[in-house]
Design a protein around this motif. Structure first.
Motif, short mmCIF file in Angstrom:
data_model
loop_
_atom_site.label_atom_id
_atom_site.label_comp_id
_atom_site.label_asym_id
_atom_site.label_seq_id
_atom_site.Cartn_x
_atom_site.Cartn_y
_atom_site.Cartn_z
N ASN A 10 -11.96 -7.66 -61.01
CA ASN A 10 -10.87 -7.01 -60.30
C ASN A 10 -11.17 -6.90 -58.81
O ASN A 10 -10.30 -7.12 -57.96
CB ASN A 10 -10.63 -5.62 -60.89
CG ASN A 10 -9.28 -5.05 -60.52
OD1 ASN A 10 -8.58 -5.58 -59.66
ND2 ASN A 10 -8.90 -3.94 -61.14
N ALA A 11 -12.41 -6.56 -58.47
CA ALA A 11 -12.81 -6.43 -57.07
C ALA A 11 -12.73 -7.78 -56.35
O ALA A 11 -12.29 -7.86 -55.19
CB ALA A 11 -14.22 -5.86 -56.98
N ARG A 12 -13.16 -8.85 -57.02
CA ARG A 12 -13.09 -10.18 -56.39
C ARG A 12 -11.64 -10.59 -56.16
O ARG A 12 -11.31 -11.23 -55.16
CB ARG A 12 -13.81 -11.22 -57.27
CG ARG A 12 -15.31 -11.14 -57.20
CD ARG A 12 -15.94 -12.41 -57.76
NE ARG A 12 -15.61 -12.59 -59.18
CZ ARG A 12 -16.34 -12.11 -60.18
NH1 ARG A 12 -17.44 -11.40 -59.93
NH2 ARG A 12 -15.99 -12.34 -61.43
N GLN A 13 -10.76 -10.26 -57.09
CA GLN A 13 -9.35 -10.62 -56.94
C GLN A 13 -8.68 -9.86 -55.80
O GLN A 13 -7.74 -10.37 -55.19
CB GLN A 13 -8.62 -10.35 -58.26
CG GLN A 13 -9.01 -11.28 -59.39
CD GLN A 13 -8.33 -10.92 -60.70
OE1 GLN A 13 -7.78 -9.83 -60.85
NE2 GLN A 13 -8.37 -11.84 -61.66
N GLN A 14 -9.15 -8.65 -55.53
CA GLN A 14 -8.52 -7.85 -54.48
C GLN A 14 -9.20 -8.00 -53.12
O GLN A 14 -8.53 -8.06 -52.09
CB GLN A 14 -8.54 -6.36 -54.87
CG GLN A 14 -7.67 -6.01 -56.06
CD GLN A 14 -7.61 -4.51 -56.28
OE1 GLN A 14 -7.33 -3.74 -55.36
NE2 GLN A 14 -7.87 -4.09 -57.51
N PHE A 15 -10.55 -8.07 -53.14
CA PHE A 15 -11.28 -7.99 -51.88
C PHE A 15 -12.25 -9.16 -51.64
O PHE A 15 -12.94 -9.17 -50.62
CB PHE A 15 -12.08 -6.68 -51.82
CG PHE A 15 -11.22 -5.45 -51.92
CD1 PHE A 15 -10.54 -4.97 -50.82
CD2 PHE A 15 -11.08 -4.78 -53.14
CE1 PHE A 15 -9.74 -3.84 -50.91
CE2 PHE A 15 -10.29 -3.65 -53.23
CZ PHE A 15 -9.61 -3.18 -52.12
N GLY A 16 -12.31 -10.12 -52.54
CA GLY A 16 -13.18 -11.26 -52.33
C GLY A 16 -14.58 -11.03 -52.88
O GLY A 16 -15.03 -9.90 -53.11
#
Length: 355
Positions: free
Chosen positions: A168-174
């Motif tokens: 989820n973090a990668r999808q939102q913030f890279g």
């Protein structure tokens, strides 16, 4: 009985004499005022003239001093050629929520790991006793096995939750920011969460063959530049914009959602332009202007065309020359003087002259 009457009678000649004296004084005063010529004051409109298509405002040095008009010389400056891009300040509440969820999931994982370790040892002990002399019943052995399997399922669920948080973090913030969640040393993440630095999404317009620079300058509505450093490609974009989006960090504090202008250095040689101070810019008719002092007591207004904000001022390539002086204080007064309607002077001050 006759004394009061004689006293009143004697006052009459004195009153008549006073009236005659005042009348004579007024007559001579009027004649003297008519005889002394008065120098008419030049109306304010005479300070504005038109020469060669240019409007010239003329103010003597004394008036300039009283009005606080000041000017300074403009010079040429070498600067890096830049490309304009636009972006906005992103909120980091989602990043904070993911960090909190990760901490909770990590605690659940540690608890589950301890439970698995304990239940595994209990099952192994019961199994050994059951095989040796059956001092442990089959029911106890099966119960310990169920407990061990339940603890293993909880550990797997905690691990899946941690992986989900990272995805989820990668999808939102890279990926770079996602990898900082749960890390022991993540100073950038802490600065973003504490608002010591702000997170920016900068969009490079389509059709521009430009690699996102490592360092750029960003400017808010206050016309103050801050250096921003590249973090990664942005996995999300603003639906209202088109182009490649990148995440940057900057040591500044702006409200979430604020729009910023980004200046991206181009891989080309530096260019030379004139810098017009921000204090010299005067907005009139929807465009910027600046007053140039063409003589000690003469000023003219010029448009500031094709300007680019730069270092608390504006870069221009045309319309001005190095060494010219621009008004940095009192430009609004000059504009008011220039726009003042002309006043028609009249030699006669008597209202009857209008008849």
């Amino acid at each position: 009985m006759n004394t009061p009457f004689r006293s009143k009678t004697s006052r009459i000649p004195l009153a008549v004499a006073a009236v005659v004296g005042l009348g004579a004084f007024g007559f001579f005063f009027y004649q003297s005022m008519q005889a002394v010529p008065t120098t008419p004051v030049a109306p304010l409109s005479t300070r504005v003239t038109t020469e060669g298509g240019l409007t010239i405002v003329t103010l003597d040095e004394t008036t300039q001093t009283i009005s606080g008009i000041q000017s300074e010389s403009i010079t040429a400056s070498r600067h890096q050629v830049e490309h304009l891009a636009y972006g906005s300040v992103l909120g980091v509440q989602g990043l904070n929520d993911l960090s909190t969820r990760y901490s909770m999931a990590q605690a659940d994982s540690a608890t589950a790991q301890s439970a698995v370790s304990a239940s595994s040892q209990e099952y192994e002990r019961n199994l050994a006793l059951f095989k040796a002399n059956q001092s442990v019943s089959l029911k106890v052995l099966q119960a310990s096995q169920v407990t061990w399997n339940t603890d293993k399922a909880k550990l797997q669920a905690a691990g899946a939750s941690i992986r989900s948080i990272h995805i989820n973090a990668r999808q939102q913030f890279g990926a770079p920011l996602a990898s900082m969640i749960g890390a022991q040393e993540a100073p950038l993440l802490q600065k973003l969460l504490s608002r010591e630095e702000m997170l920016l999404r900068i969009v490079l317009p389509l059709g521009v063959d430009l690699v996102a620079p490592e360092l750029i300058s960003v400017e808010s509505s206050e016309h103050h530049r801050e250096t921003a450093r590249l973090i990664s490609v942005s996995p999300q974009v603003d639906p209202s914009t088109e182009g490649r989006a990148y995440l940057y960090r900057a040591a500044a504090t702006l409200p979430v959602g604020s729009k910023v202008v980004a200046y991206l250095p181009l891989p080309t040689p530096t260019s030379t332009s004139l810098v017009i101070p921000e204090a010299a810019i005067l907005w009139f008719g929807g465009q910027p202007w600046a007053y140039v002092q063409i003589a000690k007591d003469r000023f003219t207004r010029r448009p500031v065309a094709d300007q680019t904000p730069y270092n608390n001022g504006y870069l221009v390539s045309t319309g001005f020359e190095s060494g010219e002086r621009v008004v940095v204080h009192g430009a609004q007064l000059l504009l008011s003087e220039e726009q003042r309607p002309p006043i028609t002077a009249s030699a006669c001050k008597d209202p009857e002259c209008d008849d």
